[in-house]
Design an enzyme around this catalytic site. Structure first.
Site, PDB file in Angstrom:
ATOM      1  N   GLU A 227       0.841  -1.194   0.000  1.00  0.00           N
ATOM      2  CA  GLU A 227       0.000   0.000   0.000  1.00  0.00           C
ATOM      3  C   GLU A 227       0.877   1.245   0.000  1.00  0.00           C
ATOM      4  OE1 GLU A 227      -3.308   0.348  -0.467  1.00  0.00           O
ATOM      5  OE2 GLU A 227      -2.480   2.340  -0.680  1.00  0.00           O
TER       6      GLU A 227
ATOM      7  N   LYS B 149       8.253  -1.692  -2.353  1.00  0.00           N
ATOM      8  CA  LYS B 149       7.643  -0.902  -1.278  1.00  0.00           C
ATOM      9  C   LYS B 149       8.729  -0.319  -0.361  1.00  0.00           C
ATOM     10  CE  LYS B 149       4.990   0.974   1.542  1.00  0.00           C
ATOM     11  NZ  LYS B 149       4.182   2.140   1.270  1.00  0.00           N
TER      12      LYS B 149
ATOM     13  N   CYS C 296       6.204   4.539   9.162  1.00  0.00           N
ATOM     14  CA  CYS C 296       6.773   3.778   8.035  1.00  0.00           C
ATOM     15  C   CYS C 296       8.246   4.055   7.730  1.00  0.00           C
ATOM     16  CB  CYS C 296       5.953   4.042   6.792  1.00  0.00           C
ATOM     17  SG  CYS C 296       4.312   3.333   6.909  1.00  0.00           S
TER      18      CYS C 296
HETATM   19  P1  NAD Z   1      -1.851  -0.495  12.675  1.00  0.00           P
HETATM   20  O1  NAD Z   1      -1.048  -0.818  13.871  1.00  0.00           O
HETATM   21  O2  NAD Z   1      -2.622   0.778  12.602  1.00  0.00           O
HETATM   22  O3  NAD Z   1      -2.922  -1.673  12.435  1.00  0.00           O
HETATM   23  C1  NAD Z   1      -2.599  -3.029  12.487  1.00  0.00           C
HETATM   24  C2  NAD Z   1      -3.768  -3.770  13.153  1.00  0.00           C
HETATM   25  O4  NAD Z   1      -3.549  -5.180  13.050  1.00  0.00           O
HETATM   26  C3  NAD Z   1      -3.914  -3.474  14.644  1.00  0.00           C
HETATM   27  O5  NAD Z   1      -5.201  -2.944  14.903  1.00  0.00           O
HETATM   28  C4  NAD Z   1      -3.715  -4.854  15.319  1.00  0.00           C
HETATM   29  O6  NAD Z   1      -4.568  -5.055  16.449  1.00  0.00           O
HETATM   30  C5  NAD Z   1      -4.102  -5.799  14.202  1.00  0.00           C
HETATM   31  N1  NAD Z   1      -3.552  -7.156  14.352  1.00  0.00           N
HETATM   32  C6  NAD Z   1      -2.266  -7.528  14.609  1.00  0.00           C
HETATM   33  N2  NAD Z   1      -2.167  -8.868  14.609  1.00  0.00           N
HETATM   34  C7  NAD Z   1      -3.400  -9.373  14.351  1.00  0.00           C
HETATM   35  C8  NAD Z   1      -3.916 -10.683  14.203  1.00  0.00           C
HETATM   36  N3  NAD Z   1      -3.127 -11.763  14.308  1.00  0.00           N
HETATM   37  N4  NAD Z   1      -5.233 -10.837  13.959  1.00  0.00           N
HETATM   38  C9  NAD Z   1      -6.044  -9.745  13.836  1.00  0.00           C
HETATM   39  N5  NAD Z   1      -5.603  -8.469  13.948  1.00  0.00           N
HETATM   40  C10 NAD Z   1      -4.290  -8.288  14.193  1.00  0.00           C
HETATM   41  O7  NAD Z   1      -0.864  -0.612  11.432  1.00  0.00           O
HETATM   42  P2  NAD Z   1      -0.972   0.146  10.016  1.00  0.00           P
HETATM   43  O8  NAD Z   1      -0.446   1.513  10.124  1.00  0.00           O
HETATM   44  O9  NAD Z   1      -2.323  -0.089   9.455  1.00  0.00           O
HETATM   45  O10 NAD Z   1       0.088  -0.678   9.170  1.00  0.00           O
HETATM   46  C11 NAD Z   1      -0.166  -2.002   8.739  1.00  0.00           C
HETATM   47  C12 NAD Z   1       0.886  -2.400   7.720  1.00  0.00           C
HETATM   48  O11 NAD Z   1       0.791  -1.555   6.577  1.00  0.00           O
HETATM   49  C13 NAD Z   1       2.330  -2.271   8.209  1.00  0.00           C
HETATM   50  O12 NAD Z   1       3.078  -3.323   7.645  1.00  0.00           O
HETATM   51  C14 NAD Z   1       2.772  -0.949   7.631  1.00  0.00           C
HETATM   52  O13 NAD Z   1       4.161  -0.912   7.423  1.00  0.00           O
HETATM   53  C15 NAD Z   1       2.047  -0.916   6.319  1.00  0.00           C
HETATM   54  N6  NAD Z   1       1.778   0.425   5.783  1.00  0.00           N
HETATM   55  C16 NAD Z   1       1.369   1.436   6.603  1.00  0.00           C
HETATM   56  C17 NAD Z   1       1.073   2.691   6.081  1.00  0.00           C
HETATM   57  C18 NAD Z   1       0.629   3.824   6.951  1.00  0.00           C
HETATM   58  O14 NAD Z   1       0.552   4.948   6.454  1.00  0.00           O
HETATM   59  N7  NAD Z   1       0.311   3.621   8.206  1.00  0.00           N
HETATM   60  C19 NAD Z   1       1.174   2.899   4.702  1.00  0.00           C
HETATM   61  C20 NAD Z   1       1.570   1.846   3.891  1.00  0.00           C
HETATM   62  C21 NAD Z   1       1.867   0.611   4.447  1.00  0.00           C
HETATM   63  C1  UDX Z   2       4.664   7.442   3.826  1.00  0.00           C
HETATM   64  C2  UDX Z   2       4.685   7.359   2.293  1.00  0.00           C
HETATM   65  O1  UDX Z   2       4.563   8.680   1.749  1.00  0.00           O
HETATM   66  C3  UDX Z   2       3.560   6.470   1.797  1.00  0.00           C
HETATM   67  O2  UDX Z   2       3.643   6.330   0.386  1.00  0.00           O
HETATM   68  C4  UDX Z   2       3.683   5.123   2.461  1.00  0.00           C
HETATM   69  O3  UDX Z   2       2.612   4.282   2.044  1.00  0.00           O
HETATM   70  C5  UDX Z   2       3.672   5.252   3.965  1.00  0.00           C
HETATM   71  O4  UDX Z   2       4.727   6.143   4.377  1.00  0.00           O
HETATM   72  P1  UDX Z   2       3.213   8.777   5.612  1.00  0.00           P
HETATM   73  O5  UDX Z   2       4.300   8.398   6.540  1.00  0.00           O
HETATM   74  O6  UDX Z   2       1.819   8.498   5.984  1.00  0.00           O
HETATM   75  O7  UDX Z   2       3.438   8.076   4.183  1.00  0.00           O
HETATM   76  O8  UDX Z   2       3.287  10.357   5.301  1.00  0.00           O
HETATM   77  P2  UDX Z   2       4.296  11.245   4.422  1.00  0.00           P
HETATM   78  O9  UDX Z   2       3.491  12.270   3.745  1.00  0.00           O
HETATM   79  O10 UDX Z   2       5.177  10.433   3.573  1.00  0.00           O
HETATM   80  O11 UDX Z   2       5.158  11.995   5.529  1.00  0.00           O
HETATM   81  C6  UDX Z   2       6.105  11.314   6.329  1.00  0.00           C
HETATM   82  C7  UDX Z   2       6.881  12.303   7.164  1.00  0.00           C
HETATM   83  O12 UDX Z   2       7.732  13.101   6.360  1.00  0.00           O
HETATM   84  C8  UDX Z   2       5.992  13.303   7.916  1.00  0.00           C
HETATM   85  O13 UDX Z   2       6.506  13.507   9.204  1.00  0.00           O
HETATM   86  C9  UDX Z   2       6.082  14.553   7.077  1.00  0.00           C
HETATM   87  O14 UDX Z   2       5.846  15.711   7.819  1.00  0.00           O
HETATM   88  C10 UDX Z   2       7.528  14.485   6.620  1.00  0.00           C
HETATM   89  N1  UDX Z   2       7.778  15.222   5.381  1.00  0.00           N
HETATM   90  C11 UDX Z   2       7.146  14.887   4.217  1.00  0.00           C
HETATM   91  C12 UDX Z   2       8.717  16.263   5.380  1.00  0.00           C
HETATM   92  O15 UDX Z   2       9.308  16.578   6.405  1.00  0.00           O
HETATM   93  N2  UDX Z   2       8.964  16.932   4.208  1.00  0.00           N
HETATM   94  C13 UDX Z   2       8.356  16.615   3.036  1.00  0.00           C
HETATM   95  O16 UDX Z   2       8.649  17.262   2.026  1.00  0.00           O
HETATM   96  C14 UDX Z   2       7.407  15.563   3.041  1.00  0.00           C
END
Ligand code: NAD
Ligand code: UDX
Length: 463
Positions: free
Chosen positions: A162, A221, A277
């Site tokens: 994602e 990713k 991330c």
């Molecule tokens: P999060 O912590 O917000 O959510 C994860 C959820 O999974 C939690 O609610 C937890 O309770 C649940 N969980 C864990 N183990 C479980 C199980 N065995 N059964 C059922 N539920 C379970 O995490 P997130 O931010 O959504 O990130 C999830 C993944 O996506 C990570 O690998 C992260 O690196 C990736 N990712 C995150 C972002 C972002 O912006 N947050 C963007 C891209 C990718």
């Molecule tokens: C990031 C990636 O952008 C996204 O594609 C991936 O799926 C998850 O990780 P996120 O961490 O949610 O997303 O936000 P992002 O907009 O990337 O910002 C990350 C951090 O960098 C923030 O603290 C933001 O304030 C900082 N940032 C971003 C800067 O300091 N300068 C910039 O120019 C852009």
């Protein structure tokens, strides 16, 4: 395979919004999001859709449209796995805090638990999709677990990372730059890829849906996040040089960003990147490179983190130095605690580290963030284990009104770029502060000229 039922394990920042958008765009598919965290599921099911656990612009409306129609949130993980033809794994993959790879490698225990649960429950063939960000070759481990059930069920493992960013998740999901799907080159693998392509094709132009082998998808990713974070560390490195030389980092960023080969995005100098991330994924990349003996590759990427840590530390040091080398018993107001605007997520937010440094110097921190609760602020500081909970309570206070947070303070530090900060009555804030009144703008958000005219001593980043 025609997909009519999807299950997503993990109702977090990725699973929740992603599944809400899939459900909205595919009314013919039943989407069930499951989580072990009953409180989180209850919040997703809250009658008042504004109480869903994640703040993202536009998300409540999407949930309101699909929830109860073809979008469901539940704690019954087994039932959802059993019913679905396609299962997204979207659980957290944090940095390991113990054992081999501590502080570097991704902790895959939640992923493995999911795989084992799927293996145990599944009675018919399933497509299992890695939505979580995972080290390259994780699909191999998942496949090993799934292939040893002995009940003849066939699994196809896809990687579908994602790319949404928090704060813009709904727009990113509705209009993705690309969708990436990695799968096996076998006919069964290609069929599984096609099934997932067909889901996205309900709203994403097919020429932006990219298919690759599994390993390329997994590694892309980590690579994307490493490149994005590297740009921030690069501009932040130059912000320090700007401060020494009289150059202005905003002007430098603009000048280089107009070069179409460089591009203008992600060149905003700041107090340092946060979020769940970037750091985690780069550490993971560094760990993987080291595990293959690629030390130069590992060192190269590690610098991105080293520079980011330096940028956060530099900001807190600058505050202390400017306030006559002591902040003991001084009130410092923090505008913003979230790691970026338009989210209630605080994971790895620079604010946490800056506050921690200043509390070490015995400052009192007054926090105002429009979406972050006082409980969360304290939990973030407690998590660092620098001092006791009671000691944090004694030094940090959260306010629900920004003017009260700033009242009587010696300095204001802007940690998040929330739009509303620019709209405040800065003269009123100035009148309520100790003099000289300092503003440390960690986001170069505020109007320097306006603030200096009022009488503030203003310091931004890189100028
Ligand atoms: P999060 O912590 O917000 O959510 C994860 C959820 O999974 C939690 O609610 C937890 O309770 C649940 N969980 C864990 N183990 C479980 C199980 N065995 N059964 C059922 N539920 C379970 O995490 P997130 O931010 O959504 O990130 C999830 C993944 O996506 C990570 O690998 C992260 O690196 C990736 N990712 C995150 C972002 C972002 O912006 N947050 C963007 C891209 C990718
Ligand atoms: C990031 C990636 O952008 C996204 O594609 C991936 O799926 C998850 O990780 P996120 O961490 O949610 O997303 O936000 P992002 O907009 O990337 O910002 C990350 C951090 O960098 C923030 O603290 C933001 O304030 C900082 N940032 C971003 C800067 O300091 N300068 C910039 O120019 C852009």
């Amino acid at each position: 395979m025609k997909i009519t039922k999807i299950c997503c394990i993990g109702a977090g920042y990725v699973g929740g919004p992603t599944m809400a958008v899939i459900a909205q765009k595919c009314p013919h598919i039943q989407v069930t999001v499951v989580d072990l965290n009953a409180e989180r599921i209850a919040a997703w099911n809250d009658d008042n859709v504004d109480n869903i656990p994640i703040y993202e612009p536009g998300l409540s409306a999407v949930v309101a449209e699909a929830r109860g129609r073809n979008l469901f949130f539940s704690t019954d993980v087994e039932k959802a796995i059993d019913e679905a033809q396609l299962i997204f794994i979207s659980v957290n993959t944090p940095t390991k805090t113990y054992g081999k790879g501590k502080g570097m490698a991704a902790d895959l225990k939640y992923i493995e638990l999911c795989a084992r649960q799927i293996a145990q429950v599944a009675k018919d063939n399933k497509i299992v999709v890695e939505k979580s960000t995972l080290p390259v070759r994780t699909a191999e481990a998942i496949k090993n677990i799934l292939d040893h059930t002995g009940n003849g069920v066939q699994f196809q493992i896809l990687s579908n990372p994602e790319f949404l960013a928090e704060g813009t998740a709904v727009q990113d999901l509705l209009h993705p730059d690309r969708i990436l799907i990695g799968g096996d080159t076998t006919p069964e693998g290609q069929n599984a890829i096609q099934a997932l392509v067909d889901v996205y094709a309900n709203w994403v132009p097919t020429d932006t849906i990219l298919t690759t082998n599994v390993w390329s998808s997994e590694l892309s990713k980590l690579t994307a996040n490493a490149f994005l974070a590297q740009r921030i560390s690069s501009i932040n490195a130059l912000s320090e040089l700007c401060e020494k030389t009289g150059a202005d980092v905003n002007e430098v960023a603009r000048a280089i960003g107009m070069d179409s080969r460089i591009g203008s995005k992600f060149l905003k100098s700041s107090v340092g990147f946060g979020g769940s991330c970037f750091q985690k994924d780069i550490l993971n990349l560094v760990y993987i490179a080291k595990s293959y003996g690629l030390n130069e590759v590992a060192d190269y990427w590690e610098q991105v983190i080293i520079m980011n840590d330096h940028q956060k530390r530099r900001f807190s040091t600058k505050i202390v130095q400017t306030l006559y080398n002591t902040v003991a018993s001084k009130k410092i107001a923090f505008l913003g605690w979230a790691f970026k605007k338009d989210t209630n997520d605080t994971r790895e937010s620079a604010a946490i580290y800056v506050a921690n440094d200043l509390i070490n110097e015995q400052a009192h921190i007054a926090v105002y963030d429009p979406k972050v609760s006082s409980v969360k602020v304290l939990a973030d500081l407690d998590y660092l284990e620098t001092r006791s909970h009671d000691a944090n309570v004694a030094q940090v206070q959260s306010f629900s009104n920004p003017y009260e947070a700033c009242q009587g303070s010696h300095a204001i530090a802007v940690l998040t770029e929330w739009d509303e900060f620019t709209t405040y009555d800065w003269l009123k804030i100035y009148d309520g502060m100790q003099k000289p009144a300092f503003v440390f703008d960690g986001r170069n958000l505020l109007d320097r000229n306006k603030l200096e005219t009022i009488g503030f001593v203003y310091q931004g980043i890189g100028a």
